[in-house]
Motif scaffolding. Structure first.
Motif, PDB file in Angstrom:
ATOM      1  N   PHE A   8      -8.451   4.880 -15.336  1.00  7.31           N
ATOM      2  CA  PHE A   8      -8.432   5.657 -16.393  1.00  7.31           C
ATOM      3  C   PHE A   8      -9.791   6.503 -16.790  1.00  7.31           C
ATOM      4  O   PHE A   8     -10.862   5.863 -16.204  1.00  7.31           O
ATOM      5  N   GLN A   9      -9.831   7.545 -17.431  1.00  5.07           N
ATOM      6  CA  GLN A   9     -10.972   8.292 -17.739  1.00  5.07           C
ATOM      7  C   GLN A   9     -10.743   8.211 -19.324  1.00  5.07           C
ATOM      8  O   GLN A   9     -10.160   9.193 -19.764  1.00  5.07           O
ATOM      9  N   PRO A  10     -11.525   7.362 -19.917  1.00  4.44           N
ATOM     10  CA  PRO A  10     -11.715   7.408 -21.269  1.00  4.44           C
ATOM     11  C   PRO A  10     -12.325   8.499 -21.917  1.00  4.44           C
ATOM     12  O   PRO A  10     -13.467   9.013 -21.344  1.00  4.44           O
ATOM     13  N   ASP A  11     -12.012   9.009 -23.372  1.00  3.16           N
ATOM     14  CA  ASP A  11     -12.683   9.916 -23.905  1.00  3.16           C
ATOM     15  C   ASP A  11     -13.867   9.017 -24.856  1.00  3.16           C
ATOM     16  O   ASP A  11     -14.908   9.981 -25.001  1.00  3.16           O
ATOM     17  N   LYS A  12     -13.681   7.935 -24.860  1.00  3.50           N
ATOM     18  CA  LYS A  12     -14.963   7.182 -25.491  1.00  3.50           C
ATOM     19  C   LYS A  12     -14.842   5.674 -25.187  1.00  3.50           C
ATOM     20  O   LYS A  12     -13.689   5.300 -25.089  1.00  3.50           O
ATOM     21  N   VAL A  13     -15.766   5.152 -24.988  1.00  2.24           N
ATOM     22  CA  VAL A  13     -15.995   3.624 -24.580  1.00  2.24           C
ATOM     23  C   VAL A  13     -16.525   2.892 -25.825  1.00  2.24           C
ATOM     24  O   VAL A  13     -17.746   3.290 -26.168  1.00  2.24           O
ATOM     25  N   LEU A  14     -15.909   1.917 -26.129  1.00  4.58           N
ATOM     26  CA  LEU A  14     -16.595   0.968 -27.357  1.00  4.58           C
ATOM     27  C   LEU A  14     -17.047  -0.277 -26.576  1.00  4.58           C
ATOM     28  O   LEU A  14     -16.095  -0.975 -25.623  1.00  4.58           O
ATOM     29  N   ASP A  15     -18.257  -0.660 -26.652  1.00  2.00           N
ATOM     30  CA  ASP A  15     -18.853  -1.817 -25.903  1.00  2.00           C
ATOM     31  C   ASP A  15     -18.755  -3.026 -27.283  1.00  2.00           C
ATOM     32  O   ASP A  15     -19.676  -2.848 -28.294  1.00  2.00           O
ATOM     33  N   ALA A  16     -17.762  -3.736 -27.338  1.00  2.00           N
ATOM     34  CA  ALA A  16     -17.668  -4.777 -28.407  1.00  2.00           C
ATOM     35  C   ALA A  16     -18.137  -6.201 -27.870  1.00  2.00           C
ATOM     36  O   ALA A  16     -17.875  -7.426 -28.329  1.00  2.00           O
ATOM     37  N   CYS A  17     -18.767  -6.227 -26.825  1.00  2.00           N
ATOM     38  CA  CYS A  17     -19.320  -7.484 -26.242  1.00  2.00           C
ATOM     39  C   CYS A  17     -20.156  -8.259 -27.024  1.00  2.00           C
ATOM     40  O   CYS A  17     -20.869  -7.677 -27.403  1.00  2.00           O
ATOM     41  N   GLY A  18     -19.692  -9.675 -27.148  1.00  2.00           N
ATOM     42  CA  GLY A  18     -20.696 -10.585 -27.960  1.00  2.00           C
ATOM     43  C   GLY A  18     -20.204 -10.523 -29.491  1.00  2.00           C
ATOM     44  O   GLY A  18     -20.812 -11.380 -30.319  1.00  2.00           O
ATOM     45  N   LEU A  19     -19.144  -9.540 -29.951  1.00  2.00           N
ATOM     46  CA  LEU A  19     -18.698  -9.632 -31.053  1.00  2.00           C
ATOM     47  C   LEU A  19     -17.748 -10.792 -31.357  1.00  2.00           C
ATOM     48  O   LEU A  19     -16.882 -10.795 -30.030  1.00  2.00           O
ATOM     49  N   HIS A  20     -17.529 -11.327 -32.178  1.00 12.37           N
ATOM     50  CA  HIS A  20     -16.434 -12.357 -32.164  1.00 12.37           C
ATOM     51  C   HIS A  20     -15.293 -11.885 -33.380  1.00 12.37           C
ATOM     52  O   HIS A  20     -15.556 -11.050 -33.990  1.00 12.37           O
ATOM     53  N   CYS A  21     -14.054 -12.608 -33.170  1.00 14.89           N
ATOM     54  CA  CYS A  21     -12.823 -12.123 -34.106  1.00 14.89           C
ATOM     55  C   CYS A  21     -13.292 -12.155 -35.498  1.00 14.89           C
ATOM     56  O   CYS A  21     -13.997 -13.136 -35.830  1.00 14.89           O
ATOM     57  N   PRO A  22     -13.142 -11.061 -36.217  1.00 14.98           N
ATOM     58  CA  PRO A  22     -12.199  -9.849 -35.803  1.00 14.98           C
ATOM     59  C   PRO A  22     -12.772  -8.762 -35.615  1.00 14.98           C
ATOM     60  O   PRO A  22     -12.099  -7.589 -35.331  1.00 14.98           O
ATOM     61  N   LEU A  23     -14.057  -8.780 -35.233  1.00 15.18           N
ATOM     62  CA  LEU A  23     -14.702  -7.603 -35.061  1.00 15.18           C
ATOM     63  C   LEU A  23     -14.471  -6.579 -33.925  1.00 15.18           C
ATOM     64  O   LEU A  23     -14.395  -5.390 -34.119  1.00 15.18           O
ATOM     65  N   PRO A  24     -13.896  -7.148 -33.070  1.00 11.00           N
ATOM     66  CA  PRO A  24     -13.720  -6.199 -31.598  1.00 11.00           C
ATOM     67  C   PRO A  24     -12.477  -5.296 -32.126  1.00 11.00           C
ATOM     68  O   PRO A  24     -12.334  -4.035 -31.914  1.00 11.00           O
ATOM     69  N   LEU A  25     -11.434  -5.831 -32.862  1.00  9.65           N
ATOM     70  CA  LEU A  25     -10.229  -5.045 -33.336  1.00  9.65           C
ATOM     71  C   LEU A  25     -10.748  -4.232 -34.579  1.00  9.65           C
ATOM     72  O   LEU A  25     -10.313  -2.971 -34.276  1.00  9.65           O
ATOM     73  N   LEU A  26     -11.684  -4.583 -35.297  1.00  6.71           N
ATOM     74  CA  LEU A  26     -12.076  -3.809 -36.478  1.00  6.71           C
ATOM     75  C   LEU A  26     -12.904  -2.532 -35.793  1.00  6.71           C
ATOM     76  O   LEU A  26     -12.603  -1.362 -36.277  1.00  6.71           O
ATOM     77  N   LYS A  27     -13.639  -2.836 -34.778  1.00  7.25           N
ATOM     78  CA  LYS A  27     -14.635  -1.697 -34.240  1.00  7.25           C
ATOM     79  C   LYS A  27     -13.499  -0.783 -33.677  1.00  7.25           C
ATOM     80  O   LYS A  27     -13.741   0.403 -33.326  1.00  7.25           O
ATOM     81  N   ALA A  28     -12.667  -1.264 -32.937  1.00  5.69           N
ATOM     82  CA  ALA A  28     -11.412  -0.571 -32.106  1.00  5.69           C
ATOM     83  C   ALA A  28     -10.658   0.566 -33.050  1.00  5.69           C
ATOM     84  O   ALA A  28     -10.653   1.645 -32.816  1.00  5.69           O
ATOM     85  N   LYS A  29     -10.351  -0.063 -34.307  1.00  3.90           N
ATOM     86  CA  LYS A  29      -9.775   0.627 -35.247  1.00  3.90           C
ATOM     87  C   LYS A  29     -10.634   1.904 -35.822  1.00  3.90           C
ATOM     88  O   LYS A  29     -10.170   3.000 -36.008  1.00  3.90           O
ATOM     89  N   GLN A  30     -11.777   1.661 -35.866  1.00  3.55           N
ATOM     90  CA  GLN A  30     -12.977   2.664 -36.306  1.00  3.55           C
ATOM     91  C   GLN A  30     -13.148   3.567 -35.273  1.00  3.55           C
ATOM     92  O   GLN A  30     -13.044   4.948 -35.559  1.00  3.55           O
TER      93      GLN A  30
END
Length: 87
Positions: A8-30
């Protein structure tokens, strides 16, 4: 479960490493909100709960989980923003 998907060639990469639930999902939604319909977001997270959270989010939203895989301690997700949505 491991799904090998490295093409895959993403248009954007979100690095949510080190974040705990529910932050990876919330950041993905944003991040999805900032993309145009049809664009691809790659999310990288270390929170094991993101495996079920992001899958459930995709099932409940119009966005599509194209693939996911685990590489070591990092979970990778490819989410495609739904066509015809502005958020």
């Amino acid at each position: 479960m491991v799904e090998q998907t490295t093409h895959f060639q993403p248009d954007k990469v979100l690095d949510a490493c080190g974040l705990h639930c529910p932050l990876p999902l919330l950041k993905a939604k944003q991040s999805l909100a900032g993309l145009a319909p049809g664009q691809l977001l790659e999310v990288r997270a270390t929170d094991a709960g993101s495996w079920r959270d992001i899958e459930a989010f995709a099932e409940q939203s119009a966005h599509r989980l194209e693939a996911r895989e685990q590489r070591g301690d990092i979970y990778h997700y490819w989410l495609r923003k739904a066509e015809g949505t502005s958020s």
